[in-house]
Design an enzyme around this catalytic site. Structure first.
Site, mmCIF file in Angstrom:
data_model
loop_
_atom_site.group_PDB
_atom_site.id
_atom_site.type_symbol
_atom_site.label_atom_id
_atom_site.label_comp_id
_atom_site.label_asym_id
_atom_site.label_seq_id
_atom_site.Cartn_x
_atom_site.Cartn_y
_atom_site.Cartn_z
ATOM 1 N N ASP A 8 -71.089 -49.635 82.647
ATOM 2 C CA ASP A 8 -71.516 -48.529 83.328
ATOM 3 C C ASP A 8 -72.579 -47.701 82.552
ATOM 4 O O ASP A 8 -72.034 -47.076 81.613
ATOM 5 C CB ASP A 8 -70.505 -47.842 83.968
ATOM 6 C CG ASP A 8 -71.231 -46.708 84.927
ATOM 7 O OD1 ASP A 8 -72.498 -46.509 84.652
ATOM 8 O OD2 ASP A 8 -70.548 -46.386 85.693
ATOM 9 N N HIS A 9 -73.848 -48.002 82.418
ATOM 10 C CA HIS A 9 -74.559 -47.506 81.250
ATOM 11 C C HIS A 9 -74.713 -45.570 81.370
ATOM 12 O O HIS A 9 -75.071 -45.171 80.253
ATOM 13 C CB HIS A 9 -76.079 -47.885 81.474
ATOM 14 C CG HIS A 9 -76.949 -47.189 82.574
ATOM 15 N ND1 HIS A 9 -76.889 -48.043 83.861
ATOM 16 C CD2 HIS A 9 -77.726 -46.340 82.628
ATOM 17 C CE1 HIS A 9 -77.655 -47.271 84.711
ATOM 18 N NE2 HIS A 9 -78.218 -46.133 83.957
ATOM 19 N N HIS B 82 -71.552 -44.616 88.891
ATOM 20 C CA HIS B 82 -71.899 -43.685 88.265
ATOM 21 C C HIS B 82 -71.254 -42.091 88.461
ATOM 22 O O HIS B 82 -70.684 -41.532 88.012
ATOM 23 C CB HIS B 82 -73.433 -43.175 88.248
ATOM 24 C CG HIS B 82 -74.284 -44.470 87.861
ATOM 25 N ND1 HIS B 82 -73.722 -45.463 86.831
ATOM 26 C CD2 HIS B 82 -75.529 -44.923 88.354
ATOM 27 C CE1 HIS B 82 -74.638 -46.456 86.885
ATOM 28 N NE2 HIS B 82 -75.530 -46.105 87.705
#
Ligand SMILES: NC(=O)c1ccc[n+]([C@@H]2O[C@H](COP(=O)([O-])OP(=O)(O)OC[C@H]3O[C@@H](n4cnc5c(N)ncnc54)[C@H](OP(=O)(O)O)[C@@H]3O)[C@@H](O)[C@H]2O)c1
Lengths: 349, 513
Positions: B201-202, B264
């Site tokens: 999950d960047h 996110h």
């Protein structure tokens, strides 16, 4: 983000006047607006006796990365006109503008002080009042080290870190500073130690390999080549190994050391002069040798005549701006204290 | 051959230059694709420039586009020139390029995986390298199980060396709903152990997201206030001014809830609300995150109607430019019910947060781009300045700004100079940009490096993904049952009026980021 740097010259002022100018000049130049201050530290540059250097330029480069108040401390002694007590000061302030309608930010201030008369000796008095409270304060000592009897006790009530570079002159002249600073909470940081980080990281990587690990951590013998046996370079590296590997020093001679490892075995260490710095670790049939030349650190692990592995890394080179910028990023390295305690503080050299 | 092992290394302890991975080979599936070009190659290059990579690194591209090694290297060079944060230095690039190889292959072709295994073996033997493999799935999600299975079939799910390692990085989206996420986890676990799987999950690679934990747990003054006694409510905003940017087909299948909330926003919520972990280590941190995700009160059908709002943007203006409505975007069916905006209220049923509402909102084509977490504190218990205070005196608010202007702001009341007590709201602002001028690494650099080292703290674990999907699934089901019209909002505004009503029912209003 837009920014501009403002400059002022103030020849022949009294010490306390400087603090007032620092408070008032920027708001005046901004038409009465008091800027937000971004400064996160004070950095002193002690430059006495170093000729022909544009210190303001260097200060501005450093403060471009670390928003800071940089104080260039240049005590001037000698000529007749220097006998009256005063300061010739130059000030520059960098202000950044984020958005329309928001107050500008005072990003950094650089102050060059040529201190004359009584202030040439008692410069600490002026500098103390210019150090920002409750933030780290570093003093980078670029000139010749002070004479014995220097008031480190006074200095260390203002500065939290004394930064030296022991590559040229060794650590001997700084021992009194290290001893006096410690109880008063002033850390000593050595830029040479920091540059030698390329050796430490290089060896740590070699020690990820079993042969590298046993050669470095369990040697039968260590041979060191260094341009001068008085250098702090090999001492800092060996001191680090002694501390990390829980060795003890049993004998120190000018070109020979005897170390006891944690199994009680003796490891002889030979030091001889050589153009390029090198360390060689012997362990059974294995030899790990590391040598620095042409800005590179090169190592190889041999088993008898068979080359098992080679590794090359860049060697950090001295660069006043980069070195200090990096140190300010990382802060004090405790390993340096440990390395000092394990070898250098009890060494006569 | 020298093989590396994770013997404890006393020379690493305390070293500032400590995080360098062992030599390894990285295999990028989908190496001809967009993600590889925009993010992965530049991240690898920047890691090399900053001396983070080991001395020997090989990269194998695996994709169907026909390239030979030379053409592949050229592609990589072009992508670095275009997307890298540091300019291309030919000498450093040469070092990276020397270890680059390419296999033109179809993901469905079993024979291609045998070729891959042979190539890996020959690199390992020729270069005396340990068998450490990092597989990166930069492919359409439908291929994740296919590739995992094929890797298992040729024995590439385990290292040929007893001390070696094999890791698998999986891109988002991880599943389309709870069932598909469970199924995908099951399929990957047929071949790989959980400790080998790194789900990206960047957001977690962003400096400012990591700073949430530093801010909370490295500073003594906030944690005592971080609970229902002092905090009134929390607002988490992920606002974008962009639209769907040509990704209509993908977006119409996903929507804001799947695209942003499930991953996110749930991560942001977990970091703000979690208990202090016992150590900053992968499982300790993720255990706490899972606990808090599990403590989110499930939403009943009535709750979904009352406490969630979904909407689609209508045409409007963004920075003076007229932009079309969602239903008029290319590849979006005119009867699409996909949400481009969602607002919701969540409650966390645990000791710390009982009764404190968390409001989440995210949307496309909003007034501006801003990701922020705002913590609103309760008012002072006794308002003895009420006679003279200005009526707009607001309660204290602590804002963690994540993008675009990273920083922290604290709002408080201060006396207006003058002979009577008048109080005005002021802001104490700390901006990262002003106090740290150093260039921060890109999220993908940090995450790739962590995977190379084997640190999974910033990757999402199986149970984390499943807990987040469980919540999102209940909302999706609730929405599927409601057939009414979907609210809309004008592009360039802060969302539909229904969202304002949602928060106004509790006596609050959305803050303006
Ligand atoms: N792009 C981003 O910024 C981004 C951000 C976050 C997550 N992701 C995720 O990352 C993954 C990759 O995204 P992307 O944007 O890079 O996609 P992409 O541009 O479509 O890249 C996928 C690559 O895989 C190749 N490919 C597809 N099917 C294949 C097959 N059967 N055999 C061999 N090669 C095949 C494609 O080749 P062709 O070009 O010939 O089709 C293409 O080179 C997706 O899961 C996406 O959700 C992407």
């Amino acid at each position: 983000m837009e920014s501009e740097t403002l400059h002022w010259e103030h020849p022949n002022i009294k010490g306390p006047e400087l603090l007032r100018l620092l408070r008032t000049e920027v708001p005046q130049a901004l038409g009465g607006i008091v800027p937000v201050t971004a400064t996160v530290l004070t950095l002193g540059l002690y430059v006495k006796g170093i000729p022909e250097t544009d210190w303001m330029e260097l200060a501005e480069k450093i403060s471009h990365v670390h928003p800071s108040r940089v104080l260039i401390i240049n005590p001037v002694t000698g000529t007749a006109e220097d006998t009256t007590t005063h300061v010739d000061a130059q000030i520059s302030a960098t202000v950044t503008y984020r958005r329309r309608g928001e107050p500008p930010t005072l990003f950094s201030e650089c102050v060059q002080m040529n201190l004359r008369g009584g202030l040439a000796n008692h410069w600490i008095d002026v500098v103390q009042s210019l150090i920002k409270s409750d933030l780290p304060a570093y003093l980078l000592w670029l000139g010749a080290p002070p004479l014995p009897g220097f008031r480190w006790d006074l200095l260390s009530t203002g500065f939290t870190h004394l930064v030296i570079d022991s590559e040229q002159i060794g650590l001997g002249p700084w021992k009194s500073a290290i001893l006096a600073g410690k109880p008063l909470g002033m850390a000593v940081d050595d830029l040479y130690w920091q540059r030698l980080g390329s050796w430490r990281a290089h060896w740590a990587t070699l020690a990820d390999y079993p042969e590298g690990l046993s050669a470095i951590t369990n040697p039968d013998k260590i041979v060191i080549g260094w341009p001068s046996s008085h250098s702090s370079g090999w001492r800092l590296l060996l001191g680090w190994l002694i501390d990390r590997l829980k060795w003890t020093v049993s004998d120190i001679e000018p070109n020979y050391l005897s170390i006891i490892n944690d199994y009680g075995q003796t490891i002889p260490v030979e030091i001889h002069e050589a153009n390029d710095p090198s360390f060689t670790f012997h362990h059974d049939a294995y030899i790990l040798s590391s040598q620095s030349s042409h800005k590179e650190l090169h190592s190889r692990i041999m088993k008898e005549t068979e080359e098992l592995y080679t590794m090359t890394d860049p060697c950090y080179q001295a660069d006043p701006v980069n070195d200090i910028v990096k140190l300010l990023n990382r802060g004090h390295d405790q390993l340096f204290d440990f390395a000092l305690a394990s070898l250098i503080m009890n060494d006569r050299d | 051959m020298i093989d590396t092992q994770s013997l404890s290394n006393p020379l690493r302890e305390g070293l500032v230059e400590s995080r360098r991975p062992q030599p390894f080979t990285m295999i990028i599936f989908g190496a001809a694709g967009d993600l590889a070009h925009r993010k992965l190659f530049p991240a690898l290059y920047n890691l090399m420039v900053d001396h983070w990579l080991p001395h020997q690194i090989n990269v194998i591209g695996f994709s169907r586009q026909p390239f030979d090694d030379e053409a592949f290297r050229h592609e990589v060079e072009q992508s670095i020139r275009q997307f890298s944060r540091q300019p291309l230095d030919p000498q450093i690039f040469q070092q990276l390029a020397a270890g680059m190889h390419y296999l033109t292959a179809n993901f469905n072709d079993p024979e291609a995986y045998a070729r891959l295994r042979d190539l890996l073996n020959s690199i390992r033997q020729e270069q005396h390298l340990p068998g450490n493999y990092l597989f990166y799935l930069a492919t359409p999600p439908s291929f994740y199980p296919v590739i995992a299975e094929q890797l298992g079939a040729v024995g590439l799910n385990a290292s040929p060396d007893p001390q070696g390692w094999v890791r698998l990085i999986v891109e988002k989206p991880f599943g389309h709903d709870l069932d598909s996420a469970l199924e995908l986890n099951g399929q990957l676990h047929q071949v790989f152990k959980e400790t080998q799987i790194f789900r990206i999950d960047h957001y977690l690679g962003k400096e400012t997201v990591q700073n949430i934990l530093v801010f909370r747990f490295a500073n003594g003054i906030f944690e005592p206030l971080w609970n229902r006694q002092y905090i009134d409510h929390v607002q988490i905003t992920v606002a974008e001014s962009l639209g769907i940017e040509g990704r209509g087909t993908y977006y119409d299948n996903a929507g804001a809830l799947r695209d942003i909330v499930q991953n996110h926003m749930m991560q942001l919520l977990a970091m703000i609300a979690m208990e202090p972990p016992v150590a900053f280590e992968a499982d300790a941190v993720r255990d706490e995150k899972v606990k808090v995700l599990r403590a989110i009160r499930p939403l009943s059908t009535r709750d979904i109607a009352m406490h969630t709002v979904r909407a689609q943007y209508d045409e409007g203006y963004i920075e003076g430019q007229k932009v079309p409505g969602f239903l008029d975007e290319p590849d979006i069916p005119s009867d699409s019910r996909t949400e481009t905006y969602i607002a919701m209220r969540l409650l966390i049923d645990n000791w710390r947060w009982a009764g404190v509402p968390f409001y989440l909102r995210t949307g496309k084509r909003l007034a501006k781009r801003a990701t922020e977490i705002a913590i609103q504190f309760k008012r002072a218990p006794h308002r003895f300045f009420s006679q003279t205070a200005t009526p707009d005196l607001e309660p204290n608010l602590l804002t963690l700004k994540i993008q675009p202007d990273e920083g922290i702001a604290l709002r408080f009341g201060a006396k207006v100079p003058g002979p009577i007590v008048r109080i005005r709201t002021v802001n104490m602002d700390f901006l990262y940009g002003t106090s740290f001028a150093d260039q921060a690494p890109e999220a993908y650099e940090r995450l790739l490096l962590d995977a190379m080292i084997g640190d999974s703290t910033l990757f999402t674990r199986k149970d984390e993904v499943e807990s987040a999907w469980a919540l999102v699934n209940s909302i999706l089901r609730g929405w599927a049952r409601s057939k009414g019209a979907i609210p809309s909002y004008e592009a360039g505004t802060w969302g539909p009026s229904e969202a304002d009503e949602l928060i106004a029912r509790d006596g609050f209003h959305w803050r303006r980021p």
